[in-house]
Design an enzyme around this catalytic site. Sequence first.
Site, short mmCIF file in Angstrom:
data_model
loop_
_atom_site.label_atom_id
_atom_site.label_comp_id
_atom_site.label_asym_id
_atom_site.label_seq_id
_atom_site.Cartn_x
_atom_site.Cartn_y
_atom_site.Cartn_z
N ARG A 151 -37.38 24.50 11.30
CA ARG A 151 -36.39 24.06 12.30
C ARG A 151 -35.53 25.25 12.72
O ARG A 151 -35.30 26.16 11.94
CB ARG A 151 -35.51 22.94 11.77
CG ARG A 151 -34.65 23.26 10.54
CD ARG A 151 -33.36 23.97 10.84
NE ARG A 151 -32.44 24.00 9.69
CZ ARG A 151 -31.52 24.95 9.54
NH1 ARG A 151 -31.44 25.94 10.37
NH2 ARG A 151 -30.71 24.88 8.52
N GLU A 158 -25.00 18.72 13.17
CA GLU A 158 -24.21 19.92 12.84
C GLU A 158 -24.22 20.94 13.99
O GLU A 158 -23.22 21.61 14.26
CB GLU A 158 -24.77 20.56 11.57
CG GLU A 158 -24.05 21.84 11.18
CD GLU A 158 -24.52 22.38 9.83
OE1 GLU A 158 -24.80 21.57 8.92
OE2 GLU A 158 -24.59 23.61 9.68
N ARG A 175 -31.11 20.65 16.90
CA ARG A 175 -31.93 21.11 15.78
C ARG A 175 -33.35 20.83 16.23
O ARG A 175 -33.74 19.67 16.41
CB ARG A 175 -31.61 20.34 14.50
CG ARG A 175 -30.27 20.72 13.86
CD ARG A 175 -30.39 22.10 13.22
NE ARG A 175 -29.15 22.59 12.68
CZ ARG A 175 -28.81 22.54 11.40
NH1 ARG A 175 -29.61 21.97 10.52
NH2 ARG A 175 -27.69 23.07 10.99
N CYS A 180 -22.50 26.76 11.40
CA CYS A 180 -22.33 27.30 10.05
C CYS A 180 -22.87 28.74 10.02
O CYS A 180 -23.97 28.99 10.52
CB CYS A 180 -23.12 26.43 9.06
SG CYS A 180 -23.06 27.04 7.37
N THR A 239 -24.25 30.38 7.84
CA THR A 239 -25.52 30.58 7.11
C THR A 239 -26.71 30.47 8.06
O THR A 239 -27.80 30.88 7.71
CB THR A 239 -25.71 29.53 5.99
OG1 THR A 239 -25.80 28.24 6.59
CG2 THR A 239 -24.59 29.56 4.99
N ARG A 274 -34.73 27.60 9.49
CA ARG A 274 -35.04 27.31 8.09
C ARG A 274 -36.48 26.83 8.05
O ARG A 274 -36.80 25.78 8.60
CB ARG A 274 -34.09 26.26 7.52
CG ARG A 274 -34.14 26.18 5.98
CD ARG A 274 -33.01 25.32 5.45
NE ARG A 274 -33.31 23.91 5.51
CZ ARG A 274 -34.00 23.22 4.59
NH1 ARG A 274 -34.47 23.83 3.51
NH2 ARG A 274 -34.20 21.91 4.73
N ARG A 292 -33.91 23.35 -2.54
CA ARG A 292 -33.09 22.15 -2.30
C ARG A 292 -33.83 20.94 -2.87
O ARG A 292 -35.00 21.03 -3.21
CB ARG A 292 -32.86 21.92 -0.80
CG ARG A 292 -32.08 23.02 -0.13
CD ARG A 292 -31.80 22.70 1.34
NE ARG A 292 -30.99 23.75 1.94
CZ ARG A 292 -30.51 23.74 3.17
NH1 ARG A 292 -30.78 22.71 3.97
NH2 ARG A 292 -29.78 24.71 3.64
N GLU A 346 -30.33 19.33 1.74
CA GLU A 346 -29.15 19.95 1.16
C GLU A 346 -28.32 18.95 0.38
O GLU A 346 -28.13 17.81 0.82
CB GLU A 346 -28.32 20.50 2.31
CG GLU A 346 -27.22 21.38 1.84
CD GLU A 346 -26.73 22.26 2.98
OE1 GLU A 346 -26.71 21.80 4.12
OE2 GLU A 346 -26.39 23.39 2.68
P1 ADP Z 1 -31.69 21.33 7.60
O1 ADP Z 1 -33.14 21.43 7.47
O2 ADP Z 1 -31.28 21.01 8.96
O3 ADP Z 1 -31.06 22.56 7.04
P2 ADP Z 1 -31.48 19.36 5.40
O4 ADP Z 1 -31.58 20.25 4.22
O5 ADP Z 1 -30.46 18.28 5.35
O6 ADP Z 1 -31.12 20.13 6.74
O7 ADP Z 1 -32.91 18.72 5.65
C1 ADP Z 1 -33.10 17.79 6.67
C2 ADP Z 1 -34.25 16.85 6.40
O8 ADP Z 1 -35.48 17.55 6.48
C3 ADP Z 1 -34.21 16.23 5.01
O9 ADP Z 1 -34.64 14.90 5.10
C4 ADP Z 1 -35.25 17.03 4.27
O10 ADP Z 1 -35.82 16.34 3.17
C5 ADP Z 1 -36.27 17.24 5.35
N1 ADP Z 1 -37.18 18.35 5.07
C6 ADP Z 1 -36.89 19.64 4.86
N2 ADP Z 1 -37.98 20.36 4.62
C7 ADP Z 1 -39.03 19.50 4.70
C8 ADP Z 1 -40.44 19.62 4.56
N3 ADP Z 1 -41.01 20.80 4.31
N4 ADP Z 1 -41.19 18.50 4.68
C9 ADP Z 1 -40.63 17.31 4.95
N5 ADP Z 1 -39.32 17.13 5.11
C10 ADP Z 1 -38.52 18.21 4.99
C1 CIR Z 2 -21.11 24.12 2.09
O1 CIR Z 2 -20.28 25.02 2.27
O2 CIR Z 2 -21.59 23.84 0.98
C2 CIR Z 2 -21.56 23.33 3.30
N1 CIR Z 2 -20.64 23.55 4.37
C3 CIR Z 2 -22.96 23.76 3.70
C4 CIR Z 2 -23.19 25.24 3.74
C5 CIR Z 2 -24.54 25.69 4.25
N2 CIR Z 2 -25.61 25.49 3.37
C6 CIR Z 2 -26.12 26.36 2.48
O3 CIR Z 2 -25.76 27.50 2.36
N3 CIR Z 2 -27.08 25.91 1.71
#
Ligand code: ADP
Ligand code: CIR
Length: 340
Positions: A110, A209, A213, A255, A257, A264, A293, A298
């Site tokens: 993403r 956020e 995305r 953010c 990060t 990501r 994660r 997250e």
């Molecule tokens: P972001 O990817 O936007 O940083 P999150 O860590 O909250 O945010 O992940 C968003 C969603 O994507 C969650 O439901 C997570 O389980 C899902 N996800 C992340 N990586 C994968 C993957 N490789 N396969 C399936 N789902 C995934």
């Molecule tokens: C935090 O500070 O924990 C949240 N605002 C998310 C920060 C971004 N995520 C990350 O580095 N894994």
Amino acid sequence: MTLPNPQGGSLLARYLTPEVWEQLKDRETRYGVRLEHVVASGLKNPDSAVGVYAGDEESYTLFAPLFDPIIADYHGFGPEARHESDLEPAHLNAPNPDPEGRYVVSTRIRVARNLCCFPFGSALTRRERRIVEATVVRALEDLSGELAGSYHPLYAMDRATRERLIQSHFLFKEGDRFLKAAGLNRDWPDARGIFHNPDKTFLVWVNEEDQLRIISMEPGANLQRVFARLTRALAELERRLTFAFSERLGYLTSCPTNLGTAMRASVHVRLPGLAADEARLKALAAKHGLQVRGTHGEHSQSEGAVYDVSNKQRLGITEVEAVRRLAEGVAALIAAEQRT
Ligand code: ADP
Ligand code: CIR
């Protein structure tokens, strides 16, 4: 506002010194973003890892004495560095790290984007958020072929559908306290939603956020195909929308990060042997520049020994290089799993 005393081990707590506070406390961006808005989430949530959110593009320059050390710490990206992008799939050499399909459940890449000439989510008004939604949806509904899909506003979705989409990893969670404290959940669920194609291999989250995305995902570990789909979508969207971008920091995000590539790239990988010692698993992943994660993203735990493994650095590295390193690191984790 008086000098706050951030608790915990966040990057905010490390870098918000009394001197930085004094220097920045009366500044305000043209959209009205002040230091107290930037630090609100980390002050409210002492367990934050980072603790700051930018309210707009200008936040990164006006509040640079706070953002720059946080950015340098997280990404290893110094004040003199310049970010470079490479979204050319032909440059990517990322062989499938699990060709027999024994470990990797799914792959997802993403990127975050925000529209140029609007504040970011934490500083948007309700009216502006609706304009962002309408602008983005108009661009998305113009896509064709594999990228064609439909938009589902959150307010029109029943609870069971929302829950099902969240559980199957397609939709963002609700009520994140880090986002809430940053002001990113105001007027929820107004002007939030999800666009996806029928196969749910191409999805776009609107006004979570970040304003967009953009997600490419599918079962298995074909990183090459997931990346190629994402870059096709990005090229199409770049023709229809103008994103917030800086020569120095790349794509600009809520953010810090997520700056730079704003990407990501992750796999969901089942590692029952390594799960016995999560600290060791995380250390092994970190050696390859990867972050671990839980199964629901997250701030979640692993279920059934399935971990979300992704690139930690997003700034000062190209998209192509970040995906290549993910392939390499995941292959190494699988090799370690086989030795357990
Ligand atoms: P972001 O990817 O936007 O940083 P999150 O860590 O909250 O945010 O992940 C968003 C969603 O994507 C969650 O439901 C997570 O389980 C899902 N996800 C992340 N990586 C994968 C993957 N490789 N396969 C399936 N789902 C995934
Ligand atoms: C935090 O500070 O924990 C949240 N605002 C998310 C920060 C971004 N995520 C990350 O580095 N894994």
